[in-house]
Enzyme design. Sequence first.
Site, mmCIF file in Angstrom:
data_model
loop_
_atom_site.group_PDB
_atom_site.id
_atom_site.type_symbol
_atom_site.label_atom_id
_atom_site.label_comp_id
_atom_site.label_asym_id
_atom_site.label_seq_id
_atom_site.Cartn_x
_atom_site.Cartn_y
_atom_site.Cartn_z
ATOM 1 N N LYS A 27 6.999 -0.541 1.818
ATOM 2 C CA LYS A 27 5.877 0.374 1.591
ATOM 3 C C LYS A 27 4.758 0.151 2.610
ATOM 4 O O LYS A 27 4.204 1.103 3.164
ATOM 5 C CB LYS A 27 5.348 0.190 0.162
ATOM 6 C CG LYS A 27 4.306 1.227 -0.240
ATOM 7 C CD LYS A 27 4.251 1.456 -1.731
ATOM 8 C CE LYS A 27 3.664 0.316 -2.491
ATOM 9 N NZ LYS A 27 2.419 0.680 -3.198
ATOM 10 N N SER A 28 4.445 -1.136 2.879
ATOM 11 C CA SER A 28 3.359 -1.438 3.823
ATOM 12 C C SER A 28 3.672 -0.892 5.212
ATOM 13 O O SER A 28 2.816 -0.289 5.875
ATOM 14 C CB SER A 28 3.155 -2.954 3.917
ATOM 15 O OG SER A 28 2.764 -3.484 2.684
ATOM 16 N N ARG A 32 1.888 2.404 7.424
ATOM 17 C CA ARG A 32 1.323 2.177 8.759
ATOM 18 C C ARG A 32 2.063 2.973 9.829
ATOM 19 O O ARG A 32 1.448 3.431 10.796
ATOM 20 C CB ARG A 32 1.344 0.673 9.053
ATOM 21 C CG ARG A 32 0.290 -0.099 8.233
ATOM 22 C CD ARG A 32 0.629 -1.584 8.126
ATOM 23 N NE ARG A 32 -0.420 -2.348 7.445
ATOM 24 C CZ ARG A 32 -0.581 -2.422 6.127
ATOM 25 N NH1 ARG A 32 0.229 -1.742 5.321
ATOM 26 N NH2 ARG A 32 -1.554 -3.154 5.610
ATOM 27 N N SER A 172 -7.375 -10.383 2.025
ATOM 28 C CA SER A 172 -6.963 -9.011 1.735
ATOM 29 C C SER A 172 -6.416 -8.360 3.000
ATOM 30 O O SER A 172 -7.163 -8.100 3.942
ATOM 31 C CB SER A 172 -8.143 -8.183 1.194
ATOM 32 O OG SER A 172 -7.770 -6.813 1.118
ATOM 33 N N GLN A 174 -5.418 -5.362 3.132
ATOM 34 C CA GLN A 174 -5.924 -3.989 3.191
ATOM 35 C C GLN A 174 -7.295 -3.926 3.860
ATOM 36 O O GLN A 174 -7.545 -3.042 4.681
ATOM 37 C CB GLN A 174 -5.985 -3.382 1.781
ATOM 38 C CG GLN A 174 -4.609 -3.138 1.173
ATOM 39 C CD GLN A 174 -4.693 -2.508 -0.200
ATOM 40 O OE1 GLN A 174 -5.772 -2.243 -0.731
ATOM 41 N NE2 GLN A 174 -3.537 -2.271 -0.799
ATOM 42 N N ASP A 324 2.200 -9.135 -4.729
ATOM 43 C CA ASP A 324 2.743 -8.045 -5.535
ATOM 44 C C ASP A 324 3.961 -8.460 -6.349
ATOM 45 O O ASP A 324 4.428 -7.695 -7.204
ATOM 46 C CB ASP A 324 3.115 -6.861 -4.637
ATOM 47 C CG ASP A 324 1.892 -6.124 -4.121
ATOM 48 O OD1 ASP A 324 0.883 -6.083 -4.844
ATOM 49 O OD2 ASP A 324 1.934 -5.599 -2.990
#
Length: 442
Positions: A27-28, A32, A172, A174, A324
């Site tokens: 997903k990451s 991107r 983080s 993000q 996660d």
Amino acid sequence: MNTQQPSPRLFQPAGPLRGRLRVPGDKSISHRSVMLGALAVGETRVTGLLEGEDVMATAAAMRAMGATVEKSGDEWRIHGVGVGGLLQPAAALEMGNSGTSTRLLMGLLASHAITAAFTGDASLSKRPMGRVIEPLSRIGAQFTPSPGGTLPLMMTGARVPVPIEYRLPVASAQVKSAILLAGLNTAGMTTVIEPVPTRDHSERMLRGFGAELAVEEADGDRIITIRGEAELQPQTIEVPGDPSSAAFFMVAASLVPGSDLVIENVGLNPTRAGLVEVLRLMGASIEEMDAREVGGEPVADLRVRHAALGGIEVNPALAPSMIDEFPVLFVAAALAEGRTVTRGLDELRVKESDRLAAMAAALAAAGARVEETEDGLVIEGTGGEALRGTADEQITTHLDHRIAMAMAVAGLVSRNGVEIDDTRPIATSFPAFEALLERASA
């Protein structure tokens, strides 16, 4: 999510997980690849893109700002607008449940002189955005969030963005990525200082697209610097399987007696592979086969066989590399021999749900012995004995895909099954999860 009505389901005890399966793309990396492809000039081609709702929210936002993002056969093709070329969106950017889309896009827009509104579902609208707003405001962006610093939120990017040096107050990926993305269209050098390393997909992919980015270590800190006004080159990207999605099958195969499962093409970026290390410390049998590198990311097929697990004290330093995966690790701990202690997990309180409180309540309802602390859980395992399961009670998932999938795995190793209140959130990251689980344990 597609339908308005909740979709409850009872996940029942299952036979051994066998055969081979492939989980969706990471997903990451998917987020991107769409964003950076939309900022490159020319056509970027992506295979293995995760087609969950979160990544599709990113794709829709990039289309709304001028990029072409379309699927052709098994491949996604992205025609970018160039750094600095994003257009004013005509309507609010609907983020659904995706905190990653929201925070990274806020970074991207912070150095473009356009105004955008961000909206999201009920779960996302509770998640704090202040940790991104603070550094992006220093760059020159302006924000009008809802009370509490949440969505809906209006922002206007800086007309003349200012390069900053920013030390992350909490680990983080993000926030780091948002600042680096803002730095792409900011003259000069933008620097992020990480006291604790977090997943580095942004750094790897920015370099891959041609950005001038340096990473160095000093006094225990990781210092990342990007040169602005970059010209990104289109790429051909093969997205590896998502380790966070593979996690559910790693734990399920470890727990269900007789299991022998191969999970193909799993990304094993060291900043993401903490769960593999922790499961092995607990006694799991996880073998890496055909280790290789794909698009700058380490990848392997994982053969996972049933093994008796033992409780451990999880090193808090591993938390960023498996943040996660903790919901499903808690399920593994509930079936292990002895006590598992986790600490340093404050970040889990501000995910799609308060994952510490949600998993403590869910596992207790299924018959596990769990104590919630300020920054973790302490779990007394059953030593491999099946959990009781839920009787007339539904597990509350709080619209959180990882709570739903973790408790589905708990259902496989219960006597009476585990019923969750809503399977719809699973589609945000892993639309084929239920079908793959049924196939593997058929």
